[in-house]
Scaffold this active site. Structure first.
Site, PDB file in Angstrom:
ATOM      1  N   SER A 203       0.801  -1.226   0.000  1.00  0.00           N
ATOM      2  CA  SER A 203       0.000   0.000   0.000  1.00  0.00           C
ATOM      3  C   SER A 203       0.834   1.275   0.000  1.00  0.00           C
ATOM      4  O   SER A 203       0.843   2.059   0.970  1.00  0.00           O
ATOM      5  CB  SER A 203      -0.963  -0.046   1.178  1.00  0.00           C
ATOM      6  OG  SER A 203      -1.739  -1.203   1.060  1.00  0.00           O
ATOM      7  N   ARG A 218       7.119   6.524  -4.655  1.00  0.00           N
ATOM      8  CA  ARG A 218       7.705   7.133  -3.454  1.00  0.00           C
ATOM      9  C   ARG A 218       7.138   6.410  -2.243  1.00  0.00           C
ATOM     10  O   ARG A 218       6.009   5.922  -2.277  1.00  0.00           O
ATOM     11  CB  ARG A 218       7.367   8.623  -3.374  1.00  0.00           C
ATOM     12  CG  ARG A 218       5.882   8.869  -3.436  1.00  0.00           C
ATOM     13  CD  ARG A 218       5.449  10.301  -3.332  1.00  0.00           C
ATOM     14  NE  ARG A 218       4.047  10.370  -3.709  1.00  0.00           N
ATOM     15  CZ  ARG A 218       3.597  10.765  -4.878  1.00  0.00           C
ATOM     16  NH1 ARG A 218       4.427  11.183  -5.806  1.00  0.00           N
ATOM     17  NH2 ARG A 218       2.307  10.758  -5.159  1.00  0.00           N
ATOM     18  N   ASP A 256      -4.099  -1.502  -0.860  1.00  0.00           N
ATOM     19  CA  ASP A 256      -5.215  -1.802   0.057  1.00  0.00           C
ATOM     20  C   ASP A 256      -6.555  -1.260  -0.441  1.00  0.00           C
ATOM     21  O   ASP A 256      -7.602  -1.890  -0.265  1.00  0.00           O
ATOM     22  CB  ASP A 256      -4.917  -1.324   1.492  1.00  0.00           C
ATOM     23  CG  ASP A 256      -4.441   0.117   1.580  1.00  0.00           C
ATOM     24  OD1 ASP A 256      -4.425   0.805   0.553  1.00  0.00           O
ATOM     25  OD2 ASP A 256      -4.080   0.553   2.693  1.00  0.00           O
TER      26      ASP A 256
HETATM   27  C1  GLC Z   1      -0.872   5.855   1.620  1.00  0.00           C
HETATM   28  C2  GLC Z   1      -0.378   4.992   0.478  1.00  0.00           C
HETATM   29  C3  GLC Z   1      -1.535   4.357  -0.270  1.00  0.00           C
HETATM   30  C4  GLC Z   1      -2.447   3.638   0.704  1.00  0.00           C
HETATM   31  C5  GLC Z   1      -2.873   4.570   1.817  1.00  0.00           C
HETATM   32  C6  GLC Z   1      -3.729   3.858   2.861  1.00  0.00           C
HETATM   33  O1  GLC Z   1      -1.555   6.936   1.105  1.00  0.00           O
HETATM   34  O2  GLC Z   1       0.398   5.765  -0.412  1.00  0.00           O
HETATM   35  O3  GLC Z   1      -1.062   3.445  -1.225  1.00  0.00           O
HETATM   36  O4  GLC Z   1      -3.560   3.164   0.028  1.00  0.00           O
HETATM   37  O5  GLC Z   1      -1.738   5.098   2.463  1.00  0.00           O
HETATM   38  O6  GLC Z   1      -3.060   2.795   3.435  1.00  0.00           O
END
Ligand code: GLC
Length: 523
Positions: A203, A218, A256
């Site tokens: 995530s 990133r 996620d």
């Molecule tokens: C951050 C991550 C994203 C994820 C979110 C919730 O924003 O970059 O990929 O979905 O957190 O976990």
């Protein structure tokens, strides 16, 4: 290795049956701030006390121990309906830009998850979830008709692991998965020699050319593991699986939010958007391929649908044009490991809300307004004020605010007066409400882009903030009504199905079915 916490559950998941939305109430500026008193500019240009300051001294009686703070900064925590609508417009344009061109600030990542699950997906899958706080490994058995069984183990990630070399982090994931699969084989859950398809939920923003590939754009949420940004995390994790001889084959990389979208739709087909409000914040939804111009060259049927991982936490990064930031937000941003980035997320997500409140309190300490004569070193430690404390403070049911007494004495060795506690609670409310109202802006942008307002839609939501922060969902709903008026009631959030376990397994299953049918096998 960290000791796992393990659990097993079986579910015949049914769609949520009740949703409560609050009556439409507008919010007023800086309400519930009993002690926030506008501080006048104390002096005239000639250095003498201004008339305003003299009136202030005369007119407003302030009991001696109540904090006197500059409300100008605090009023920036309040987002009016008009401001929300402006944010939604800018947000919508940003989403469209991300779909039209590669490498935009909000990347609108095509996920290669084609359309919705049929609900008939079956089979056994492994799922690994590398989220913001924990590592979770699961064995999921999809049994069709929206049903599933799941066995899982969770491992807490240490702050050091988040900063050490990326390959080491993936090796740790491989090692945990190996321990888990060994145990599953021992328990007869699957056979020795069998290779299970694996859905990998990672995530963080990754740009994908196909479903089993993703270059980390990133790190977010405070991660900083070197030698990972710009590299294919699937390739890195494959190496770790080989190193530990794990009987698994990665078939899909998901985020996620995408997993949550798919899992929620699997059990409740009215779901059209999924959001995570946890350590980070983000959303995913299903887009028409013809409306994703940046992948037109792939020759995918324009009438097909594909899930988009928005990575909306990056909204308003770098330029900071649209979101009203307080000086506390700016302090958090500038002292973070990624200054300028994840501007939206830094105002909303669980990783930052406690820190925002802590910074306000620290300013009051510096000004000599609270905790006079007490040693405040504990609360002066960055990130020492957990967002869970805000939840507890807001939900304290006692007149004396005993929970808040407990938090300050137990964790920070600080005595508080009742007035201070009421004030801190009011501050928590400001910070928590802002997070929910900004979240509503993001949802509204997708709703309005996709034209879901009239027919209405269900938004699957997950994450600690959504699940544990009192009133968060109600405030999101209230915000949606502030943006859309009465029609805002058509948009209802509900607690989502487990995206990174079940969702990831369903995505793996969908991918196998698609590729076996010869549909875009190289994507
Ligand atoms: C951050 C991550 C994203 C994820 C979110 C919730 O924003 O970059 O990929 O979905 O957190 O976990």
């Amino acid at each position: 290795m960290a000791a796992p916490s393990s659990s097993s559950q079986s579910s015949t998941a049914t769609p949520p049956t009740t949703h409560t939305t609050l009556a439409y109430t507008r919010t007023s500026e800086v309400e519930d701030l009993p002690h926030a008193t506008k501080k006048p500019s104390a002096h005239q240009e000639d250095g003498r006390p201004s008339q305003e300051a003299r009136d202030y001294v005369r007119v407003i009686p302030i009991p001696p121990r109540w904090p006197v703070v500059d409300t100008e900064d605090l009023s920036r925590f309040t987002i009016t309906p008009q401001r929300m609508r402006m944010i939604v417009e800018a947000f919508k344009e940003t989403l469209e830009l991300g779909l039209s061109k590669p490498k935009q600030v909000v990347p609108m990542i095509p996920t290669y998850v084609f359309g919705w699950p049929s609900g008939t997906e079956r089979g056994e899958y492994l799922a690994v979830d590398l989220g913001g706080t924990n590592l979770r490994v699961c064995l999921v058995r999809l049994t069709g008709a929206g049903k599933f069984e799941i066995t899982q183990s969770k491992y807490r990630l240490t702050e050091e692991q988040k900063q050490e070399d990326g390959q080491k982090l993936f090796d740790f994931c491989g090692e945990c998965l190996k321990a888990f699969t060994d145990l599953s084989i021992e328990n007869g859950e699957f056979k020795q020699g069998e290779i299970l398809p694996l859905g990998f939920t990672f995530s963080y923003p990754c740009s994908q050319d196909k479903i089993d590939h993703g270059e980390l754009i990133r790190w977010t949420k405070g991660f900083g593991a070197p030698n990972t940004e710009g590299r294919d995390v699937v390739e890195m994790f494959r190496k770790s699986l080989a190193l530990h001889n794990v009987p698994a084959e990665i078939v899909a990389l998901t985020c996620d939010t995408t997993g949550t979208l798919i899992a929620s739709h699997y059990v409740n087909p009215a779901t059209k958007i999924a959001c995570i409000f946890g350590t980070g914040c983000n959303a995913a939804y299903m887009e028409r391929v013809r409306d994703i111009p940046k992948i037109a060259h792939l020759g995918i049927d324009p009438d097909a649908e594909m899930a988009i991982n928005c990575e909306w936490g990056a909204f308003d990064s770098f330029e900071h044009e649209h979101l009203p930031r307080t000086k506390y937000d700016i302090m958090i941003d500038e002292s973070s490991n990624k200054p300028g980035e994840q501007a939206f997320e830094k105002l909303i997500s669980g990783r930052y809300l406690g820190e925002i409140l802590r910074l306000v309190i620290c300013q009051l300490i510096d000004e000599g307004t609270v905790f006079l004569g007490q040693n405040s070193y504990k609360i002066e430690i960055p990130y020492s004020f957990d967002t869970a404390f805000l939840s507890l403070m807001e939900s304290d049911p006692t007149d004396e605010l005993l929970m808040i007494i407990g938090i300050f004495t137990h964790f920070f060795a600080l005595e508080t007066t009742l007035a201070e506690r009421q004030f801190f609670r009011a501050l928590a409310k400001l910070v928590g409400r802002r997070a929910a109202r900004l979240s509503a802006c993001g949802i509204a942008a997708i709703v309005s882009k996709m034209g879901y307002l009239e027919e209405g839609c269900s938004v699957g939501a997950d994450g600690s903030l959504y699940n544990k922060y009192p009133g968060f969902a109600d405030r999101v709903h209230e915000g949606l009504q502030d943006i859309f008026g009465e029609k805002g009631r058509n948009i209802v959030t509900h607690h989502a199905e487990d995206g990174s376990g079940i969702g990831s397994a369903i995505v793996a299953a969908m991918t196998k079915v698609r590729k076996d049918a010869g549909l875009y096998p190289s994507l």
